[in-house]
Each structure stands twice: as structure tokens, then as C-alpha cells.
Scaffold this active site. Structure first.
Site, PDB file in Angstrom:
ATOM      1  N   GLY A 239       0.761  -1.244   0.000  1.00 37.88           N
ATOM      2  CA  GLY A 239       0.000   0.000   0.000  1.00 37.88           C
ATOM      3  C   GLY A 239       0.788   1.287   0.000  1.00 37.88           C
ATOM      4  O   GLY A 239       0.206   2.356  -0.194  1.00 37.88           O
ATOM      5  N   GLU A 275       3.831  -6.794   1.606  1.00 39.13           N
ATOM      6  CA  GLU A 275       3.360  -7.117   0.253  1.00 39.13           C
ATOM      7  C   GLU A 275       3.347  -5.876  -0.639  1.00 39.13           C
ATOM      8  O   GLU A 275       2.303  -5.496  -1.167  1.00 39.13           O
ATOM      9  CB  GLU A 275       1.930  -7.689   0.330  1.00 39.13           C
ATOM     10  CG  GLU A 275       1.777  -8.900   1.226  1.00 39.13           C
ATOM     11  CD  GLU A 275       0.307  -9.251   1.501  1.00 39.13           C
ATOM     12  OE1 GLU A 275      -0.586  -8.417   1.242  1.00 39.13           O
ATOM     13  OE2 GLU A 275       0.067 -10.365   1.977  1.00 39.13           O
ATOM     14  N   PRO A 276       4.479  -5.213  -0.817  1.00 43.47           N
ATOM     15  CA  PRO A 276       4.471  -4.009  -1.658  1.00 43.47           C
ATOM     16  C   PRO A 276       4.322  -4.373  -3.139  1.00 43.47           C
ATOM     17  O   PRO A 276       4.894  -5.357  -3.598  1.00 43.47           O
ATOM     18  CB  PRO A 276       5.847  -3.386  -1.393  1.00 43.47           C
ATOM     19  CG  PRO A 276       6.716  -4.529  -0.991  1.00 43.47           C
ATOM     20  CD  PRO A 276       5.825  -5.534  -0.309  1.00 43.47           C
ATOM     21  N   GLY A 277       3.535  -3.587  -3.851  1.00 36.43           N
ATOM     22  CA  GLY A 277       3.380  -3.804  -5.296  1.00 36.43           C
ATOM     23  C   GLY A 277       3.730  -2.537  -6.048  1.00 36.43           C
ATOM     24  O   GLY A 277       4.790  -2.421  -6.673  1.00 36.43           O
ATOM     25  N   ARG A 278       2.845  -1.542  -5.927  1.00 37.36           N
ATOM     26  CA  ARG A 278       2.998  -0.293  -6.655  1.00 37.36           C
ATOM     27  C   ARG A 278       4.357   0.369  -6.417  1.00 37.36           C
ATOM     28  O   ARG A 278       4.999   0.844  -7.340  1.00 37.36           O
ATOM     29  CB  ARG A 278       1.893   0.665  -6.191  1.00 37.36           C
ATOM     30  CG  ARG A 278       1.852   1.971  -6.949  1.00 37.36           C
ATOM     31  CD  ARG A 278       0.876   2.947  -6.270  1.00 37.36           C
ATOM     32  NE  ARG A 278      -0.411   2.352  -5.987  1.00 37.36           N
ATOM     33  CZ  ARG A 278      -1.441   2.345  -6.833  1.00 37.36           C
ATOM     34  NH1 ARG A 278      -1.335   2.927  -8.002  1.00 37.36           N
ATOM     35  NH2 ARG A 278      -2.575   1.770  -6.497  1.00 37.36           N
ATOM     36  N   ARG A 314      -5.943   3.592 -15.509  1.00 37.79           N
ATOM     37  CA  ARG A 314      -5.923   4.325 -14.234  1.00 37.79           C
ATOM     38  C   ARG A 314      -6.507   5.742 -14.325  1.00 37.79           C
ATOM     39  O   ARG A 314      -7.263   6.133 -13.446  1.00 37.79           O
ATOM     40  CB  ARG A 314      -4.503   4.373 -13.647  1.00 37.79           C
ATOM     41  CG  ARG A 314      -3.939   2.975 -13.338  1.00 37.79           C
ATOM     42  CD  ARG A 314      -2.643   3.029 -12.534  1.00 37.79           C
ATOM     43  NE  ARG A 314      -2.879   3.606 -11.228  1.00 37.79           N
ATOM     44  CZ  ARG A 314      -2.632   4.855 -10.908  1.00 37.79           C
ATOM     45  NH1 ARG A 314      -2.072   5.673 -11.769  1.00 37.79           N
ATOM     46  NH2 ARG A 314      -2.941   5.296  -9.712  1.00 37.79           N
ATOM     47  N   TYR A 318      -9.524   5.788 -11.797  1.00 38.14           N
ATOM     48  CA  TYR A 318      -9.224   6.402 -10.491  1.00 38.14           C
ATOM     49  C   TYR A 318      -8.950   7.901 -10.600  1.00 38.14           C
ATOM     50  O   TYR A 318      -8.404   8.478  -9.657  1.00 38.14           O
ATOM     51  CB  TYR A 318      -7.955   5.780  -9.890  1.00 38.14           C
ATOM     52  CG  TYR A 318      -7.876   4.292  -9.804  1.00 38.14           C
ATOM     53  CD1 TYR A 318      -8.881   3.544  -9.181  1.00 38.14           C
ATOM     54  CD2 TYR A 318      -6.770   3.609 -10.304  1.00 38.14           C
ATOM     55  CE1 TYR A 318      -8.773   2.164  -9.089  1.00 38.14           C
ATOM     56  CE2 TYR A 318      -6.661   2.235 -10.202  1.00 38.14           C
ATOM     57  CZ  TYR A 318      -7.672   1.524  -9.600  1.00 38.14           C
ATOM     58  OH  TYR A 318      -7.552   0.170  -9.507  1.00 38.14           O
ATOM     59  N   CYS A 346     -13.619   4.546 -28.489  1.00 43.49           N
ATOM     60  CA  CYS A 346     -14.886   5.263 -28.633  1.00 43.49           C
ATOM     61  C   CYS A 346     -15.584   5.441 -27.296  1.00 43.49           C
ATOM     62  O   CYS A 346     -16.647   4.863 -27.044  1.00 43.49           O
ATOM     63  CB  CYS A 346     -15.765   4.526 -29.636  1.00 43.49           C
ATOM     64  SG  CYS A 346     -14.920   4.363 -31.202  1.00 43.49           S
TER      65      CYS A 346
HETATM   66  C1  PLP Z   1      -3.125  -4.984  -3.954  1.00 41.76           C
HETATM   67  C2  PLP Z   1      -2.611  -5.631  -2.738  1.00 41.76           C
HETATM   68  C3  PLP Z   1      -1.297  -5.382  -2.313  1.00 41.76           C
HETATM   69  C4  PLP Z   1      -0.371  -4.414  -3.002  1.00 41.76           C
HETATM   70  O1  PLP Z   1      -0.769  -3.098  -2.873  1.00 41.76           O
HETATM   71  P1  PLP Z   1       0.207  -1.930  -3.400  1.00 41.76           P
HETATM   72  O2  PLP Z   1      -0.564  -0.699  -3.128  1.00 41.76           O
HETATM   73  O3  PLP Z   1       0.430  -2.159  -4.846  1.00 41.76           O
HETATM   74  O4  PLP Z   1       1.461  -2.013  -2.612  1.00 41.76           O
HETATM   75  C5  PLP Z   1      -0.840  -6.070  -1.217  1.00 41.76           C
HETATM   76  N1  PLP Z   1      -1.637  -6.952  -0.554  1.00 41.76           N
HETATM   77  C6  PLP Z   1      -2.903  -7.195  -0.929  1.00 41.76           C
HETATM   78  C7  PLP Z   1      -3.717  -8.171  -0.176  1.00 41.76           C
HETATM   79  C8  PLP Z   1      -3.435  -6.547  -2.036  1.00 41.76           C
HETATM   80  O5  PLP Z   1      -4.696  -6.787  -2.413  1.00 41.76           O
END
Ligand code: PLP
Length: 432
Positions: A239, A275-278, A314, A318, A346
Site C-alpha cells: 500500500g 506485500e508491496p506492489g505499486r 488508471r 481512479y 470510442c
Molecule cells: C493490492 C494488494 C497489495 C499491493 O498493494 P500496493 O498498493 O500495490 O502495494 C498487497 N496486498 C494485498 C492483499 C493486495 O490486495
């Protein structure tokens, strides 16, 4: 910091000029920097140094197999939210014991797949899910390692569509009911409690909501231990936000986020999972596109690109901002003027930016959307029968196409026309 910089007036990805990639792979194309991905992953290792931890990269942010394999080779675990993502993680070489299975609607088939092929833990989000997992695991003669995802009722202060930690969101079990649910989990066959899970949302630009949520998790950990549960692991979710506009204040650094973790849960002696993604993939990628037309409208001009909302959703989903920059740097004294940057789809929603101040651009020019490495390619569709954008991974002065643009033959071959169509002689109006 990322590795997309101008050199001699041309935007590069690491040591590769972007026009070279456009010439080889066409446009629109996502371009990822291996060095930036590695750097971002490394920041979390530094932030959590000294604590037992595992960084489980969130696959849904960018699930290209090359990206996953690169992360895995650097020691990352993975957080997956579907059987498809679990398969991707395994195909990228991630061992099952480093794959965390999250998600609010896991099916029994997905549970069995992960139990059979290897999984670090299931983050369970409801009692019905817990009971289903117990049945599936017991029937297989296995034990499912489980953390319950608690909903701490904390406002993540982010876009409503990506806030997940308030009680009105569909995610997790209300933290007030957690002790009951852990008691049930401990009594169920095929379930082994290993820890607690929390994830309050995405693109958080302040630390306070994390601090509030993790403090609640620490309190719960004490209570659950007192109840006799073995709370060995805390999964604190992802997050952390990223800067999308060069002009914005930078969100908190991974190091300071690590400080919050130490302060709130560091003394519990638990293994920490995040659990970092973004924050890993976002600024490690750009979307490369070409101008098709500049259309002079009534009081506004439209820059029509060959990328569209199906490639990068996005902005329309968002209201997200992406910096859009010309690949060939403008002259320092070039004027800027407002244009609406749009795609060919379109829908009026196919608008990336309104009144964006840009230097003069003409048909054929290349532009780059910055910060497009996360929730870009993974959220793409083929709306308007537009082939999915190609994906390229850059490594120093070298690049590979890591997902080729599908051909129209590939796309059309996925549909089937049933044999009866056009052969049925009775007109619908005369049917009984
Ligand atoms: C989407 C998600 C993440 C990653 O969130 P980011 O904002 O991309 O870091 C981590 N854990 C869970 C359970 C998610 O659904």
C-alpha cells in the site's frame, strides 16, 4: 529514483534510447527497468534489516513473468490473489513456501491447487472461506497455514476505489471479532494458525494510517497469544504510495515505513511479511506511445495517441494523474500550451489528461507516460479489439520483448462461431 532519464535530448530507459524500443517493438509498449525494480526491492530489505522478514511482491501490480522471475532471483516472495497469479509465480520460479495466497474469494479449486503445489500461507478473509479451506485441506490430508486478514477499520485516506481497511469495505474480518474467528480456526481440522494479516489499501501517501493499523495488529497479537495461539508471523500488506507527478510532495520513504513497523510490531518477535506492489513496480515502468494526430478543436486541442484506456485505465478508473513527457526533449525555450491527451477508443472516458501543458507535439512523435509500471499492463483489456500492448524489460544497454503484442489472428482465434448460425431455416418470428 528511477532509471528513465534524458541523455543528449532523448529519453532513455537505463542505457537504451526509447526510440530504439519503439522501432523494434512498436507502440504502445510498456517498458520496464530491471535496475529500478531491483533498487526498489532493495529499499525494503534495508528498511527491515535486522528484523526477520520476507518481502512478498504483490503480483497484481505487474505480473509479467520476466518481472516476477527478476524479483524472485533477487530473493522476493510473492503475494498472489488468484490461482492464475499463483501459477505465474510458480512459472517464474518462486517456490511454494514463498507464495502467500490472499484474496476475498478463493475457490476450493484454487485452495487445492496451492495446497498441492506449495504455499506459504493463506490469508483468510471470512469464516465461510476458513471452513471451506479446512474441508479442502482435511480431504487432501494436508494442513493449511493460515493468517486471518483483519479489517482494522482505519481510513487509509486514499482513493475510495483502493481503500480496503474500513469496516464498509469487503475485505477482512472485523478486528473486534478476530478472537472468535481464531478460536474457530484453532479447532478446525486441516488448519494451522501461523499469524495475522492486514492490508488497508493502496497508494497511501501518509504513514499515520499504517501506524494506526499496525498498532491494532500488535494489540491483537498479544490478545491472541494470551488465548494460546502461535502468532509467529505478521503480514502487514502493501500500500505504500508513489509520486505520480514530478511536482507533488514525495510520499513516505520505505525506510520510514520500516520505522513504523519497528515501532509498532518490532518487539513482538514475529517474522514480518510485507506485500508491496505499486512502490516496487510503479516508477520502474513507462508506457511508450506515439501521436497519431493533433486535432484542433473548438477552444481546445486534442493530442490523439495510439495508447488508450484499454492499455492504461488508471486515469479513467481512479482519476489518476500520470506525467506525460515527450521522448525527444523540447528546446529549453519551447512554448507550452494546454492539450487534452486522449486515445482512439470510442468513449469520452478515454481521456488521459485534460488541459495538460505540453510543448509542441506532432503526428509521429513519441511520448512516455511515467509511473506506469504498476496497474498498467495488468489492468489492460482488448476493448475495441485493440491488441494488448507489448512489454519490454530493459537491462543496462540491452532490452528484451517480454510479452509480444498479440497478432489479430491470435485475438480472433479465441472466439468460435457455432455451426448452427446461418443454417437454421426457420425465422425467429415463426417459432413456437
Ligand atoms: C493490492 C494488494 C497489495 C499491493 O498493494 P500496493 O498498493 O500495490 O502495494 C498487497 N496486498 C494485498 C492483499 C493486495 O490486495
Amino acid at each position: 529514483m528511477d532509471h528513465f532519464l534524458y541523455r543528449d535530448g532523448v529519453l532513455h530507459a537505463e542505457d537504451v534510447p526509447l526510440p530504439e524500443i519503439a522501432a523494434a517493438a512498436g507502440t504502445p509498449t510498456y517498458v520496464y527497468s530491471a535496475a529500478t525494480l531491483a533498487r526498489h526491492l532493495g529499499l525494503f530489505a534495508e528498511a527491515l534489516a535486522g528484523l526477520p522478514h520476507l518481502v512478498c511482491y504483490s503480483v497484481k501490480a505487474n505480473s509479467n513473468l520476466a518481472v516476477l522471475a527478476h524479483m524472485a532471483a533477487l530473493g522476493a516472495g510473492m503475494d498472489v490473489v488468484s490461482g492464475g497469479e499463483w501459477r505465474r509465480a510458480r512459472a517464474a520460479g518462486v517456490p511454494g513456501e514463498r507464495i502467500v495466497f490472499s484474496g476475498v474469494g478463493k475457490t476450493r479449486e484454487e485452495m487445492a491447487l496451492a495446497l498441492e503445489g506449495g504455499v506459504r500461507q493463506f490469508n483468510v478473509e471470512s469464516e465461510p472461506e476458513l471452513r471451506a479451506l479446512s474441508e479442502v485441506a482435511a480431504a487432501m490430508g494436508r494442513t493449511a497455514p493460515v493468517a486471518v486478514r483483519v479489517n482494522p477499520d482505519v481510513d487509509a485516506r486514499t482513493h475510495a476505489k483502493i481503500a480496503t481497511g474500513k469496516s464498509e469495505n469487503k475485505f477482512g474480518i472485523p478486528i473486534a471479532r478476530a478472537r472468535e474467528v481464531y478460536a474457530e480456526a484453532a479447532a478446525l481440522p486441516g488448519i494451522a494458525v501461523v499469524g495475522i494479516d492486514v492490508h488497508i489499501g493502496s497508494q497511501l501517501t501518509e504513514l499515520a494510517p499504517f501506524e494506526a493499523a499496525f498498532a491494532k495488529v500488535a494489540e491483537l497479537a498479544h490478545a491472541l497469544r494470551a488465548d494460546g495461539h502461535d502468532i509467529a508471523r505478521l503480514d502487514l500488506g502493501g500500500g505504500l504510495g508513489i509520486p505520480y507527478a514530478s511536482t507533488n510532495d514525495a510520499p513516505p520513504l520505505p525506510f520510514d515505513y520500516g520505522g513504523v513497523i519497528r515501532r509498532t510490531v518490532g518487539a513482538l518477535g514475529c517474522e514480518i511479511q510485507i506485500e508491496p506492489g505499486r512502490v516496487i513496480a510503479g516508477n520502474a515502468g513507462i508506457l511508450l506511445a506515439r501521436v497519431i494526430y493533433l486535432k484542433r478543436g473548438e477552444g481546445r486541442d486534442f493530442l490523439i495517441l495510439d495508447a488508450a484506456m484499454n492499455d492504461l485505465v488508471r486515469p479513467t478508473l481512479y482519476d489518476a494523474w500520470h506525467d506525460i513527457v515527450p521522448v525527444r526533449a523540447p528546446e529549453p525555450d519551447a512554448p507550452v500550451a494546454p492539450v487534452d491527451v486522449v486515445g482512439p477508443v470510442c468513449e469520452t472516458g478515454d481521456t488521459f489528461a485534460r488541459g495538460r501543458m505540453l510543448p509542441p507535439l506532432a503526428a509521429g512523435d513519441l511520448v512516455a507516460f511515467r509511473s506506469a509500471g504498476a496497474y498498467g499492463a495488468t489492468m489492460a483489456s482488448e476493448y475495441n479489439t485493440r491488441p494488448l500492448a507489448a512489454e519490454v524489460l530493459v537491462h543496462d544497454d540491452h532490452f528484451d520483448v517480454v510479452r509480444a503484442r498479440p497478432s489479430y489472428e491470435d485475438i480472433l482465434a479465441r472466439d468460435t462461431i457455432p455451426a448452427w448460425i446461418g443454417r437454421d431455416p426457420s425465422p425467429p418470428a415463426r417459432r413456437r
